[in-house]
Design a protein around this motif. Structure first.
Motif, PDB file in Angstrom:
ATOM      1  N   UNK A  21      -6.983  21.060 -44.525  1.00 27.86           N
ATOM      2  CA  UNK A  21      -6.463  22.159 -43.709  1.00 27.86           C
ATOM      3  C   UNK A  21      -7.141  22.342 -42.363  1.00 27.86           C
ATOM      4  N   UNK A  22      -8.007  21.446 -41.977  1.00 24.28           N
ATOM      5  CA  UNK A  22      -8.531  21.521 -40.617  1.00 24.28           C
ATOM      6  C   UNK A  22      -7.424  21.073 -39.668  1.00 24.28           C
ATOM      7  N   UNK A  23      -7.461  21.565 -38.458  1.00 24.03           N
ATOM      8  CA  UNK A  23      -6.426  21.171 -37.503  1.00 24.03           C
ATOM      9  C   UNK A  23      -6.955  21.319 -36.086  1.00 24.03           C
ATOM     10  N   UNK A  24      -6.367  20.537 -35.212  1.00 19.81           N
ATOM     11  CA  UNK A  24      -6.664  20.651 -33.787  1.00 19.81           C
ATOM     12  C   UNK A  24      -5.338  20.782 -33.046  1.00 19.81           C
TER      13      UNK A  24
ATOM     14  N   UNK B 174      -7.693  23.848 -29.049  1.00 19.00           N
ATOM     15  CA  UNK B 174      -8.168  24.790 -30.042  1.00 19.00           C
ATOM     16  C   UNK B 174      -8.172  24.129 -31.414  1.00 19.00           C
ATOM     17  N   UNK B 175      -8.743  24.808 -32.366  1.00 21.13           N
ATOM     18  CA  UNK B 175      -8.814  24.235 -33.699  1.00 21.13           C
ATOM     19  C   UNK B 175      -8.965  25.322 -34.740  1.00 21.13           C
ATOM     20  N   UNK B 176      -8.783  24.923 -35.988  1.00 20.41           N
ATOM     21  CA  UNK B 176      -8.930  25.866 -37.088  1.00 20.41           C
ATOM     22  C   UNK B 176      -9.864  25.268 -38.128  1.00 20.41           C
ATOM     23  N   UNK B 177     -10.738  26.121 -38.629  1.00 19.28           N
ATOM     24  CA  UNK B 177     -11.680  25.728 -39.676  1.00 19.28           C
ATOM     25  C   UNK B 177     -11.465  26.672 -40.850  1.00 19.28           C
ATOM     26  N   UNK B 178     -10.812  26.211 -41.891  1.00 12.54           N
ATOM     27  CA  UNK B 178     -10.577  27.079 -43.043  1.00 12.54           C
ATOM     28  C   UNK B 178     -11.802  27.122 -43.953  1.00 12.54           C
ATOM     29  N   UNK B 179     -12.215  28.304 -44.289  1.00 14.20           N
ATOM     30  CA  UNK B 179     -13.323  28.444 -45.237  1.00 14.20           C
ATOM     31  C   UNK B 179     -12.806  28.618 -46.658  1.00 14.20           C
ATOM     32  N   UNK B 180     -11.560  29.076 -46.769  1.00 14.18           N
ATOM     33  CA  UNK B 180     -10.902  29.193 -48.066  1.00 14.18           C
ATOM     34  C   UNK B 180      -9.416  29.275 -47.789  1.00 14.18           C
ATOM     35  N   UNK B 181      -8.610  29.443 -48.865  1.00 11.88           N
ATOM     36  CA  UNK B 181      -7.178  29.623 -48.640  1.00 11.88           C
ATOM     37  C   UNK B 181      -6.885  30.960 -47.980  1.00 11.88           C
ATOM     38  N   UNK B 182      -7.863  31.850 -47.974  1.00 11.86           N
ATOM     39  CA  UNK B 182      -7.644  33.175 -47.400  1.00 11.86           C
ATOM     40  C   UNK B 182      -8.332  33.369 -46.051  1.00 11.86           C
TER      41      UNK B 182
END
Lengths: 308, 160
Positions: free
Chosen positions: A230-233, A265-273
């Motif tokens: 679930x990481x994304x750029x 930009x990017x996203x770093x998920x720590x959990x599904x929430x």
């Protein structure tokens, strides 16, 4: 940059990267999703809250002729913003979602060697999105959504600022309605999103004079790529144009604006929430691309907690 | 309708429902991370409930589905045979819009449970709400499912 545009980017980018982040290899675990609202819900999310922080430095400006120049010696500006974000999916109409953004805005400005810092509550934005189709549901037909929003003049307009350098001006002083369309489609691990939005500002009277800011339109294209877990750029580019302002029904020459913006930009998920989103964005200092607008480079970091 | 699967078998619905006490139809997506992380749980459920007359049927209703692709995926990942649903007719009939969406049908073709496998999305937790397992426990024991519909959290099925 106006509250409308900031809200657009906060939402559009978050939307794109979150939508993409939920696609691991070629398709969305939570396809569709999002909104050009300050917080976008992924397709299975019922609600979210978030806190976004942005800091930007003005390294130059475009004048009314589109000429770019660096600040004169002794002048500088840094802009800060903290946004509380909330979004809620409508209980019955689950393709519709509502969002609210409450900003705190601060400015540090220096002119002729005199520095000043001020700020306060900015213009609150409420918005809604309705997804007619979600991205990924059809091979050839993209996801399509309608967007509407209203920005309330809860901030301090420039004429009400009391600081000498107007650092406590935090709003435009007028109601602003906006409407738009979002189109997005999946291409393997890539998600391409395009937004088109038009904003109309209400007239207001300042010291007996009726003024109306010009109609504003924004086009945004974002491309995001998903990574494992679930990481994304994502990268994006947008262009905002604003028509000539009116004073007592007469066009005020030289007041139209143009705002180019690019960013990653990017996203770093720590959990599904719980996830962090962040990135850099800036106005490229290319002559004639911008108009009546400072050129800034900024960093944004957002923490989001979502329920599904 | 008759669905051909990746092992050359065929499932004819609703006629074949009478061959099992319960049939668990799970909608599959080749690229869905949510489905991928649930595969081990599905296999465990299949093993645990087979002796109780529960049959599991994975169905690929996506427009990109091919027997060759799904056969390769099933072999690589140890999945049961995957039935291809041309035109997404079964998905439409069961209102399946997302991968991992599951429908439990009894021998008479009645829907006894529909929705998610559990309450997890992409990351599995120990404290998940085990919707499908609970429903199977109840149905095997002759009770109505305590939760007849759970939220499915998988990818949108690309049916067209």
């Amino acid at each position: 940059m106006s509250r409308f545009v900031l809200a657009l980017f906060a939402s559009a980018l978050a939307a794109t990267i979150v939508a993409t982040a939920t696609r691991a290899s070629a398709q969305a675990c939570c396809a569709g999703s999002g909104a050009v609202t300050p917080g976008r819900l992924a397709v299975h999310e019922d609600a979210l809250v978030g806190l976004s922080m942005r800091a930007a430095h003005a390294f130059g400006s475009f004048d009314s002729g589109g000429h770019y120049s660096t600040p004169p010696p002794g002048s500088s500006e840094q802009d800060f913003e903290q946004d509380a974000i909330g979004a809620l999916r409508m209980p019955v109409v689950d393709r519709a979602q509502l969002a609210v953004l409450v900003p705190l805005v601060e400015t540090r400005r220096t002119a002729r060697g005199n520095g000043e810092f001020g700020g306060g509550l900015g213009d609150v934005n409420v918005s809604a999105r309705y997804d007619f189709l979600y991205a990924g549901q059809h091979r050839y037909v993209p996801g399509i959504a309608a967007l509407v929003g209203l920005t309330l003049p809860t901030g301090t307009p420039p004429e009400s600022a009391t600081n000498a350098l107007a650092t406590d001006a935090t709003g435009i002083g007028a109601f602003q309605g906006n409407a738009g369309i979002a189109v997005e489609q999946l291409f393997g691990s890539w998600l391409v999103t395009a937004y088109g939005i038009v904003a109309k500002r209400a007239s207001r009277t300042v010291q007996g004079i009726s003024t109306t800011l010009g109609t504003q339109w924004t086009a945004l294209l974002a491309v995001a790529y998903s990574l494992p877990d679930d990481y994304a750029i994502a990268a994006f580019a947008s262009y905002t144009g604003e028509g000539t302002a009116e004073v007592d029904g007469t066009d005020l020459a030289g007041t139209s604006r143009r705002v180019p913006l690019v960013g990653v930009t990017g996203v770093v998920p720590l959990s599904d929430h719980f996830r962090f989103q962040g990135g850099f964005s800036g106005n490229p200092p290319i002559p004639n691309l911008g108009k009546n607008q400072p050129a800034t480079i900024g960093l944004t970091l957002t923490a989001v907690y979502a329920w599904y | 309708m008759t669905l051909v699967d990746t092992k050359g078998g065929a499932a004819t619905l609703p006629d074949d429902l009478a061959r099992a006490k319960l049939t668990v139809v799970v909608f599959y997506s080749e690229h869905c991370p949510c489905f991928r992380v649930h595969e081990a749980r599905l296999l465990e459920l299949e093993r645990a409930y087979a002796a109780h007359g529960v049959r599991m049927l994975l169905v690929d209703s996506e427009v990109s589905a091919t027997t060759e692709r799904d056969a390769r995926a099933a072999a690589e990942r140890g999945l049961p045979a995957i039935a291809i649903d041309p035109g997404a007719k079964l998905a439409d009939a069961l209102a399946a819009d997302y991968a991992t969406y599951t429908v439990v049908l009894d021998a008479r073709g009645r829907v006894r449970y529909r929705g998610g496998i559990d309450s997890d999305k992409d990351r599995l937790r120990d404290d998940t709400k085990t919707y499908l397992r609970d429903a199977l426990d109840d149905l095997v024991a002759g009770r109505e499912p305590r939760i007849a519909e759970g939220k499915a959290l998988g990818c949108a099925l690309q049916k067209r």
